[in-house]
Design a protein around this motif. Structure first.
Motif, PDB file in Angstrom:
ATOM      1  N   LEU A 149       0.572  -0.865   0.046  1.00  0.00           N
ATOM      2  CA  LEU A 149       0.527  -0.181   0.160  1.00  0.00           C
ATOM      3  C   LEU A 149       0.939   1.186   0.266  1.00  0.00           C
ATOM      4  CD1 LEU A 149      -2.934  -0.563   2.472  1.00  0.00           C
ATOM      5  CD2 LEU A 149      -2.541  -0.973   0.783  1.00  0.00           C
ATOM      6  N   ARG A 150       0.854   1.878  -0.759  1.00  0.00           N
ATOM      7  CA  ARG A 150       1.396   3.364  -1.101  1.00  0.00           C
ATOM      8  C   ARG A 150       0.420   4.580  -0.107  1.00  0.00           C
ATOM      9  NH1 ARG A 150       6.221   2.526  -3.849  1.00  0.00           N
ATOM     10  NH2 ARG A 150       6.088   0.871  -5.207  1.00  0.00           N
ATOM     11  N   SER A 151       1.759   5.463  -0.216  1.00  0.00           N
ATOM     12  CA  SER A 151       1.025   6.633   0.453  1.00  0.00           C
ATOM     13  C   SER A 151      -0.009   7.292   0.125  1.00  0.00           C
ATOM     14  CB  SER A 151       2.058   8.361   0.673  1.00  0.00           C
ATOM     15  OG  SER A 151       1.789   9.072   1.096  1.00  0.00           O
ATOM     16  N   GLY A 152      -0.934   7.607   0.254  1.00  0.00           N
ATOM     17  CA  GLY A 152      -2.509   7.770   0.199  1.00  0.00           C
ATOM     18  C   GLY A 152      -3.487   6.791   0.017  1.00  0.00           C
ATOM     19  N   GLU A 153      -2.756   5.863  -0.255  1.00  0.00           N
ATOM     20  CA  GLU A 153      -3.719   4.730  -0.239  1.00  0.00           C
ATOM     21  C   GLU A 153      -4.130   3.857   0.394  1.00  0.00           C
ATOM     22  OE1 GLU A 153      -1.853   2.347  -4.131  1.00  0.00           O
ATOM     23  OE2 GLU A 153      -1.300   2.336  -2.732  1.00  0.00           O
TER      24      GLU A 153
ATOM     25  N   ASN B 263       3.023   1.776   3.302  1.00  0.00           N
ATOM     26  CA  ASN B 263       4.182   2.289   3.519  1.00  0.00           C
ATOM     27  C   ASN B 263       3.217   3.652   4.409  1.00  0.00           C
ATOM     28  OD1 ASN B 263       5.728   1.078   2.083  1.00  0.00           O
ATOM     29  ND2 ASN B 263       5.506   2.751   0.185  1.00  0.00           N
ATOM     30  N   PRO B 264       4.503   4.780   4.663  1.00  0.00           N
ATOM     31  CA  PRO B 264       3.724   6.121   5.754  1.00  0.00           C
ATOM     32  C   PRO B 264       3.184   6.398   4.193  1.00  0.00           C
ATOM     33  CG  PRO B 264       7.247   5.889   5.250  1.00  0.00           C
ATOM     34  CD  PRO B 264       6.241   4.921   4.376  1.00  0.00           C
ATOM     35  N   GLY B 265       1.912   6.870   5.083  1.00  0.00           N
ATOM     36  CA  GLY B 265       1.293   7.323   4.447  1.00  0.00           C
ATOM     37  C   GLY B 265      -0.247   6.490   3.763  1.00  0.00           C
TER      38      GLY B 265
ATOM     39  N   ARG C 160       6.007  -5.140   6.096  1.00  0.00           N
ATOM     40  CA  ARG C 160       6.465  -4.048   7.488  1.00  0.00           C
ATOM     41  C   ARG C 160       5.686  -2.923   7.812  1.00  0.00           C
ATOM     42  NH1 ARG C 160      10.958  -1.335   4.138  1.00  0.00           N
ATOM     43  NH2 ARG C 160      10.278  -1.322   3.064  1.00  0.00           N
TER      44      ARG C 160
ATOM     45  N   LEU D 143       4.698   0.505   8.112  1.00  0.00           N
ATOM     46  CA  LEU D 143       5.071   1.999   7.761  1.00  0.00           C
ATOM     47  C   LEU D 143       3.986   2.682   8.635  1.00  0.00           C
ATOM     48  CD1 LEU D 143       8.186   1.558   5.661  1.00  0.00           C
ATOM     49  CD2 LEU D 143       8.087   0.546   7.952  1.00  0.00           C
TER      50      LEU D 143
ATOM     51  N   LEU E  67       3.320   4.854  12.150  1.00  0.00           N
ATOM     52  CA  LEU E  67       3.093   6.345  12.287  1.00  0.00           C
ATOM     53  C   LEU E  67       2.563   6.440  13.347  1.00  0.00           C
ATOM     54  CD1 LEU E  67       2.945   8.129   9.009  1.00  0.00           C
ATOM     55  CD2 LEU E  67       4.969   8.299  10.612  1.00  0.00           C
TER      56      LEU E  67
ATOM     57  N   ARG F  84       7.413  11.198  -0.063  1.00  0.00           N
ATOM     58  CA  ARG F  84       5.989  10.834   0.360  1.00  0.00           C
ATOM     59  C   ARG F  84       5.156  10.915  -0.691  1.00  0.00           C
ATOM     60  NH1 ARG F  84       3.457  10.758   5.329  1.00  0.00           N
ATOM     61  NH2 ARG F  84       5.123  10.366   6.538  1.00  0.00           N
TER      62      ARG F  84
ATOM     63  N   ASP G  71       5.541   8.275  -3.349  1.00  0.00           N
ATOM     64  CA  ASP G  71       5.721   6.839  -3.246  1.00  0.00           C
ATOM     65  C   ASP G  71       3.395   7.183  -3.966  1.00  0.00           C
ATOM     66  OD1 ASP G  71       5.265   4.750  -2.056  1.00  0.00           O
ATOM     67  OD2 ASP G  71       3.687   5.069  -0.876  1.00  0.00           O
ATOM     68  N   ARG G  72       3.458   8.527  -3.494  1.00  0.00           N
ATOM     69  CA  ARG G  72       1.855   8.066  -3.792  1.00  0.00           C
ATOM     70  C   ARG G  72       1.376   8.786  -5.334  1.00  0.00           C
ATOM     71  NH1 ARG G  72      -3.011   8.926  -3.821  1.00  0.00           N
ATOM     72  NH2 ARG G  72      -5.062  10.207  -3.939  1.00  0.00           N
ATOM     73  N   VAL G  73       2.372   8.974  -6.311  1.00  0.00           N
ATOM     74  CA  VAL G  73       2.526   9.145  -7.527  1.00  0.00           C
ATOM     75  C   VAL G  73       2.758   7.627  -8.240  1.00  0.00           C
ATOM     76  CG1 VAL G  73       3.797   9.965  -9.611  1.00  0.00           C
ATOM     77  CG2 VAL G  73       2.761  11.770  -8.088  1.00  0.00           C
TER      78      VAL G  73
ATOM     79  N   GLY H 115       1.834   5.267  -6.774  1.00  0.00           N
ATOM     80  CA  GLY H 115       0.169   4.358  -6.327  1.00  0.00           C
ATOM     81  C   GLY H 115      -0.605   3.958  -7.475  1.00  0.00           C
TER      82      GLY H 115
ATOM     83  N   ILE I 227      11.664   2.550   0.289  1.00  0.00           N
ATOM     84  CA  ILE I 227      10.814   2.560   0.488  1.00  0.00           C
ATOM     85  C   ILE I 227       9.425   2.904  -0.829  1.00  0.00           C
ATOM     86  CG2 ILE I 227       8.420   4.816   0.445  1.00  0.00           C
ATOM     87  CD1 ILE I 227       9.482   3.455   3.425  1.00  0.00           C
TER      88      ILE I 227
END
Ligand SMILES: Nc1ncnc2c1ncn2[C@@H]1O[C@H](COP(=O)(O)OP(=O)(O)OP(=O)(O)O)[C@@H](O)[C@H]1O
Ligand SMILES: [Mg+2]
Lengths: 224, 271
Positions: free
Chosen positions: A120-124, A139-141, A155, A157, A180, B153, B156-158, B160, B196
């Protein structure tokens, strides 16, 4: 890749208390034709090493696994870690053999386990009413929230919320717990500052109203 | 439909991390290697690819007129004088943002694929419409980030989002690396970032004052044959894109100032 075979063969292992699965597997393999195979492990808890042995054995008979079925998530995790297709059996309460499986079965019947493969990436945000089993990192976020337990084969995060509708017995398990933020039911905790030891799976749960983190028990991924 | 043209989106999420600078420098480097390259400014709101390439005063028509069919594509393309293998398709005026649709972007890009081996799309920051339009026309992507938590960060969003759009391959460029800060752990390390983002690292670009100087002159570093650290990094990246195997620069062996070089000399003498 996955040929839909009209005559898919199935091997079903015996229920764990009745006999040894190895014997039974060997016997059943002898009766199989070379080709694709579905293997139902029932309530056996098999490690990835067990699966490696199974695969070498099957190779000798020119058999390939199409799908693994199992009653317990731990076996699913082992199979998935080897890249095998795996699916959790959702048992009917009347055929369960012990009170524990009955409990799980009841829980599972109303809220099935949700699988997610991939990071899972940031924003998901992954959300489910039941338990969540995730292969990959958070991931973070990124955020994962479940009505039941959050089990992460990777992990953590980002943020995880277990028991989002108030179930205080829910827990969060990850191979690496560096979140977090953690939430269990209506409790919130910031992630620990220090990095955890490498290779030590940890779990977070509620003890007397506080979120605590401790080494995960072997069977934590079994949702017992 | 299937062409060999590589259509590469250069994007980041966070603004100001160095997308436009990378696009301009890769454009020049690739053109210099003899491949026909088009750079497309998809940042209609804050266009400045033309500026960086020093082509601002030669723009007559833009992508907008091409889409409105009030000019032909080759009339709008601005060929670079010193590197004729490189052409820029300028962005139209900012109001284009209001009506531009993914279809329009795809139309522009498919026109370019007949004439070029590479189409580099300089993507606007953010993940809104401008980004979505640009993604819809791309096949591959280069994600640019800095060794900073917020840039990573957003990257990472992009990534995705790129994944959900089926963009492949996605590669990473880590820009503005400061060896000394990395060594003293004041900055995220290369491993921290790749750990990451989990993308193949296409290259790193060192922090370099010359980048700013060249930006102001409208001459990308790679154009002037500069030997400065960032110039080397950019041309290495272009060569890797063309399949050459060039090892990554080791930041611990790089330093911009004479003092760093002297210090390294000292160390080698002593040990
Ligand atoms: N390696 C570098 N060393 C020093 N300065 C750099 C480097 N890369 C970029 N810069 C500077 O950073 C600033 C932003 O760069 P650039 O315009 O390429 O970013 P961008 O990602 O395109 O920004 P935007 O999101 O606004 O489009 C510029 O002033 C540029 O000169
Ligand atoms: Mg820009």
């Amino acid at each position: 890749m996955q040929r839909k075979d009209s005559c898919l063969q199935t091997i079903i292992l015996p229920v764990s208390r009745h006999s040894d699965w190895r014997e039974s597997l060997k016997r059943q393999i002898n009766e199989c034709e070379p080709g694709l195979l579905e293997l139902d492990c029932r309530d056996w808890s098999l490690s990835y090493k067990d699966f490696m042995n199974i695969l070498t054995l099957l190779e000798k008979f020119h058999l390939k696994i199409n799908l693994i079925r199992a009653d317990i998530p731990e076996t699913i995790v082992s199979a998935s870690s080897l890249g095998l297709q795996a699916s959790l059996n959702i048992k009917q309460p009347q055929c369960s053999t012990s009170s524990i499986t009955e409990d799980i079965a009841k829980k599972k019947e109303s809220e099935p386990l949700t699988f997610h493969q991939g990071t899972l990436r940031s924003g998901e945000h992954l959300e489910a009413d039941g338990d969540i089993l995730l292969f990959g990192d958070v991931n973070p976020g990124a955020k994962v929230s479940a009505g039941g337990d959050v089990l992460i084969w990777g992990r953590l995060l980002g943020i995880a919320h277990a028991g989002k509708r108030g179930d205080i017995n829910s827990k969060i398990v990850a191979l690496q717990l560096r979140p977090l933020q953690l939430r269990i039911a209506n409790k919130v905790a910031r992630g620990p500052q220090e990095k955890p030891e490498e290779g030590l799976a940890e779990e977070a749960l509620l003890e007397s109203g506080q979120i605590i983190i401790k080494p995960a028990r072997i069977n934590s991924l079994r949702t017992a | 439909m299937e062409t060999k043209t590589r259509i590469i989106l250069i994007c980041s999420g966070k603004g100001g991390v160095g997308k436009t600078t990378l696009t301009a420098n890769l454009g020049i480097s690739l053109a210099r290697q003899g491949v026909r390259t088009a750079v497309l400014d998809a940042d209609f709101g804050l266009r400045n690819l033309d500026l960086l390439l020093g082509l601002e005063n030669r723009i007559v028509y833009t992508a907008q007129e091409v889409l409105e069919e009030s000019c032909r594509l080759d009339q709008a393309l601005v060929k670079h004088k010193q590197e004729p293998n490189l052409s820029l398709l300028p962005a139209g005026n900012p109001r284009m943002l209001d009506w531009l649709k993914p279809d329009d972007m795809q139309r522009i890009v498919s026109m370019l694929t007949d004439k070029f081996d590479y189409v580099l799309i300089d993507c606007p920051a953010g993940v809104e419409d401008g980004f979505k339009n640009a993604v819809s026309a791309s096949k591959e992507a280069i994600v640019v980030t800095n060794p900073e938590v917020s840039a990573v960060r957003d990257a990472d969003r992009v990534i995705g989002l790129l994944n959900t759009h089926g963009i492949k391959p996605i590669q990473l460029v880590l820009n503005r690396v400061r060896p000394r800060m990395m060594a003293s752990q004041e900055m995220l390390s290369i491993e921290d970032v790749t750990d990451i983002l989990a993308l193949p690292l296409l290259g790193i670009v060192l922090e370099d004052e010359q980048v700013i100087v060249s930006t102001n002159r409208g001459e990308p570093l790679t154009l002037t044959g500069s030997k400065s650290p960032a110039a080397r990094c950019y041309s290495n990246i272009a060569k890797r894109m063309q399949g050459e195997e060039i090892p990554l620069i080791d930041p611990s062996k790089e330093g911009s100032g004479i003092r760093d070089k002297f210090r390294r000399l000292m160390q080698t003498k002593i040990f």
